[in-house]
Design an enzyme around this catalytic site. Structure first.
Site, short mmCIF file in Angstrom:
data_model
loop_
_atom_site.label_atom_id
_atom_site.label_comp_id
_atom_site.label_asym_id
_atom_site.label_seq_id
_atom_site.Cartn_x
_atom_site.Cartn_y
_atom_site.Cartn_z
N ARG A 32 -11.60 6.40 9.55
CA ARG A 32 -11.17 5.00 9.56
C ARG A 32 -12.32 4.08 9.14
O ARG A 32 -12.10 3.08 8.44
CB ARG A 32 -10.65 4.63 10.95
N HIS A 41 -8.15 -5.39 0.10
CA HIS A 41 -6.85 -4.73 0.12
C HIS A 41 -5.94 -5.19 1.26
O HIS A 41 -4.76 -5.47 1.06
CB HIS A 41 -7.09 -3.21 0.20
N ASP A 42 -6.48 -5.27 2.46
CA ASP A 42 -5.67 -5.61 3.63
C ASP A 42 -5.16 -7.05 3.62
O ASP A 42 -4.44 -7.45 4.55
CB ASP A 42 -6.47 -5.38 4.92
N SER A 94 0.84 -1.20 0.00
CA SER A 94 0.00 0.00 0.00
C SER A 94 0.88 1.25 0.00
O SER A 94 1.76 1.39 -0.85
CB SER A 94 -0.95 -0.06 1.21
N ASP A 130 -8.89 -6.77 -4.13
CA ASP A 130 -8.55 -5.40 -3.71
C ASP A 130 -9.37 -4.39 -4.51
O ASP A 130 -9.25 -4.30 -5.73
CB ASP A 130 -7.05 -5.15 -3.93
C1 ACO Z 1 0.80 0.28 17.90
C2 ACO Z 1 0.17 -0.40 16.76
O1 ACO Z 1 -0.72 -1.18 16.92
S1 ACO Z 1 0.70 -0.01 15.21
C3 ACO Z 1 0.81 -1.35 14.22
C4 ACO Z 1 -0.42 -2.18 13.97
N1 ACO Z 1 -1.13 -1.76 12.85
C5 ACO Z 1 -0.63 -1.81 11.62
O2 ACO Z 1 0.46 -2.19 11.32
C6 ACO Z 1 -1.54 -1.36 10.59
C7 ACO Z 1 -1.91 -2.47 9.75
N2 ACO Z 1 -2.83 -3.40 10.41
C8 ACO Z 1 -4.14 -3.38 10.15
O3 ACO Z 1 -4.62 -2.58 9.39
C9 ACO Z 1 -4.99 -4.41 10.86
O4 ACO Z 1 -4.46 -4.70 12.11
C10 ACO Z 1 -5.20 -5.72 10.08
C11 ACO Z 1 -5.71 -5.42 8.71
C12 ACO Z 1 -3.91 -6.46 9.95
C13 ACO Z 1 -6.19 -6.61 10.82
O5 ACO Z 1 -7.31 -5.87 11.19
P1 ACO Z 1 -8.29 -6.34 12.35
O6 ACO Z 1 -9.00 -5.17 12.86
O7 ACO Z 1 -7.53 -7.14 13.38
O8 ACO Z 1 -9.21 -7.40 11.65
P2 ACO Z 1 -10.75 -7.46 11.42
O9 ACO Z 1 -11.18 -6.58 10.32
O10 ACO Z 1 -11.05 -8.91 11.25
O11 ACO Z 1 -11.43 -6.94 12.77
C14 ACO Z 1 -11.29 -7.67 13.97
C15 ACO Z 1 -11.63 -6.77 15.13
O12 ACO Z 1 -12.95 -6.24 14.97
C16 ACO Z 1 -13.78 -6.69 16.05
N3 ACO Z 1 -15.09 -6.95 15.51
C17 ACO Z 1 -15.42 -7.85 14.56
N4 ACO Z 1 -16.75 -7.78 14.30
C18 ACO Z 1 -17.25 -6.83 15.09
C19 ACO Z 1 -18.57 -6.29 15.27
N5 ACO Z 1 -19.60 -6.74 14.56
N6 ACO Z 1 -18.71 -5.29 16.16
C20 ACO Z 1 -17.67 -4.84 16.87
N7 ACO Z 1 -16.42 -5.30 16.76
C21 ACO Z 1 -16.21 -6.27 15.86
C22 ACO Z 1 -13.12 -7.96 16.56
O13 ACO Z 1 -13.51 -8.26 17.88
C23 ACO Z 1 -11.66 -7.59 16.43
O14 ACO Z 1 -11.33 -6.75 17.50
P3 ACO Z 1 -9.81 -6.67 18.09
O15 ACO Z 1 -8.99 -6.07 17.02
O16 ACO Z 1 -9.92 -5.79 19.29
O17 ACO Z 1 -9.41 -8.07 18.42
N1 HSE Z 2 -4.78 -1.22 6.95
C1 HSE Z 2 -3.62 -0.48 6.59
C2 HSE Z 2 -3.90 0.52 5.51
C3 HSE Z 2 -4.11 -0.11 4.22
O1 HSE Z 2 -2.93 -0.46 3.62
C4 HSE Z 2 -3.11 0.35 7.72
O2 HSE Z 2 -3.88 0.66 8.62
O3 HSE Z 2 -1.94 0.72 7.70
#
Ligand code: ACO
Ligand code: HSE
Length: 338
Positions: free
Chosen positions: A201, A317-318, A135, A288
């Site tokens: 977001r 995308h993710d 991305s 994506d």
């Molecule tokens: C300090 C830092 O954290 S920075 C570094 C971390 N972040 C990054 O690097 C950015 C990139 N990462 C991301 O964008 C994301 O973490 C991803 C794409 C890898 C995964 O996204 P996630 O949010 O874990 O996945 P998903 O879309 O399946 O959502 C799951 C979450 O939604 C919650 N959820 C799912 N359905 C529902 C609902 N109907 N209502 C409310 N909450 C819900 C789950 O309980 C889960 O919560 P949690 O994250 O607290 O465990």
């Molecule tokens: N989910 C990603 C952005 C999309 O690449 C992030 O939060 O960094």
């Protein structure tokens, strides 16, 4: 693992004409540089990521994973403008001793690559085996690949593009409009625009997922009039980001994404991609909806030594942050072929 902060006192001249007199880049390393200095894996994070790549890419980086610190020297720096230790809108502006806030200069993907280049030189890394990013991270990776020349062997560009499409810019603008509509936007503190960021977001999540993903995970089991799971999911995701990020960094980095045009002042994107000396592996995601697979295919077609591979997923995308097994398989087959 080591976590360090690189401080540059050498001014960074930005594409906008503005200058960052000094800047910090927080970076994390895993493993050791080998004696041939040939095992460097440089990871570039996406929009809201941080330097701790083995945490958010834990299926790909770590002991016995595809990129294993036992064999590789893995490095990831927090991008300029982001709020995980690098210089950002809440950092002190050396011109007046006050935080930049809304005066933080516009940074482009090219500027972000230029800041990483400073860090590379500081660390005396002469050869990068693989640069990998998705991305926004892929955009910065492409920019850097153009200037690295033969110092780079492989550029792995995931779910990304050589020029931000009007579609991407349009979605980023709707997200900035959400931030602007927050009455606290314009105030000078870390929570300014935070409710707007939640909405931003939520909008963004719809572009990071695919309708089938929500159909699988957020469909209702009962017949209801309100209180839908999809709604609470998006609200939850908004709050989750607002608890760890801020609207000014988000604004800065989404503008950087908009600015991305590898061909600017280089005779167009085809010529710019064609000037990359490294092998280029462009990986698209079949579902994506934001950075389309055909944009990744284009990169592979215009590269001198390009390969295209695709992740099959309903995640959208993710998927590049989620589908670790496929990613490891695609990377393994790529390295065997090249
Ligand atoms: C300090 C830092 O954290 S920075 C570094 C971390 N972040 C990054 O690097 C950015 C990139 N990462 C991301 O964008 C994301 O973490 C991803 C794409 C890898 C995964 O996204 P996630 O949010 O874990 O996945 P998903 O879309 O399946 O959502 C799951 C979450 O939604 C919650 N959820 C799912 N359905 C529902 C609902 N109907 N209502 C409310 N909450 C819900 C789950 O309980 C889960 O919560 P949690 O994250 O607290 O465990
Ligand atoms: N989910 C990603 C952005 C999309 O690449 C992030 O939060 O960094």
């Amino acid at each position: 693992m080591t976590q360090e902060v690189y401080h540059s006192t050498d001014p960074l001249h930005l594409e906008s004409g503005e200058v960052l007199r000094e800047f910090d880049l927080a970076y994390t390393t895993y493993g050791q540089l080998n004696s041939e200095k040939s095992n460097v894996i440089w990871v570039i994070h996406a929009l809201t990521g941080d330097a701790n790549a083995a945490e958010w890419w834990n299926g790909l980086i770590g002991e016995d994973k595809f990129f294993d610190p036992a064999n590789h020297f893995i490095i990831c720096a927090n991008l300029l403008g982001s709020c995980y230790g690098s210089t950002n809108p809440f950092s002190e502006n050396p011109a007046n001793g006050e935080p930049y806030f809304y005066n933080f200069p516009q940074v482009t993907t090219r500027d972000l690559a230029a800041s990483l280049e400073r860090l590379r030189i500081e660390l005396a890394i002469d050869q990068i085996h693989t640069l990998i990013g998705g991305s926004l991270g892929g955009q910065v990776g492409l920019e850097w690949a153009v200037t690295l020349g033969q110092k780079l062997k492989n550029a792995v560009i995931l779910a990304s593009t050589s020029k931000s499409s009007p579609w991407v810019i349009g979605f980023n603008e709707t997200q900035r409009m959400a931030i602007e509509s927050d009455s606290t936007w314009g105030e000078c503190h870390e929570l300014a625009g935070i409710k707007g960021l939640e909405t931003a977001r939520a909008i963004a999540m719809l572009t990071y997922r695919h309708p089938d993903d929500l159909l699988i995970k957020q469909s209702e089991n009962d017949e209801k009039l309100d209180g839908f799971r999809a709604a609470s999911y998006l609200r939850y995701q908004g709050k989750k980001l607002a608890n760890r990020f801020n609207a000014l960094s988000y604004w800065t980095l989404s503008k950087a994404m908009d600015s991305h045009d590898l061909g600017r002042n280089r005779g167009g994107i085809a010529a710019a991609i064609g000037s990359i000396e490294a092998r280029v592996l462009a990986i698209g995601v079949n579902s994506d909806l934001l950075f389309l697979p055909k944009e990744a295919q284009y990169i592979s077609q215009k590269a001198k030594r390009g390969t295209y591979k695709e992740i099959n997923s309903t995640a959208g995308h993710d998927a590049f942050l989620i589908e670790f097994e496929q990613l490891a398989y695609l990377l393994k087959s790529y390295y065997l072929e090249n």
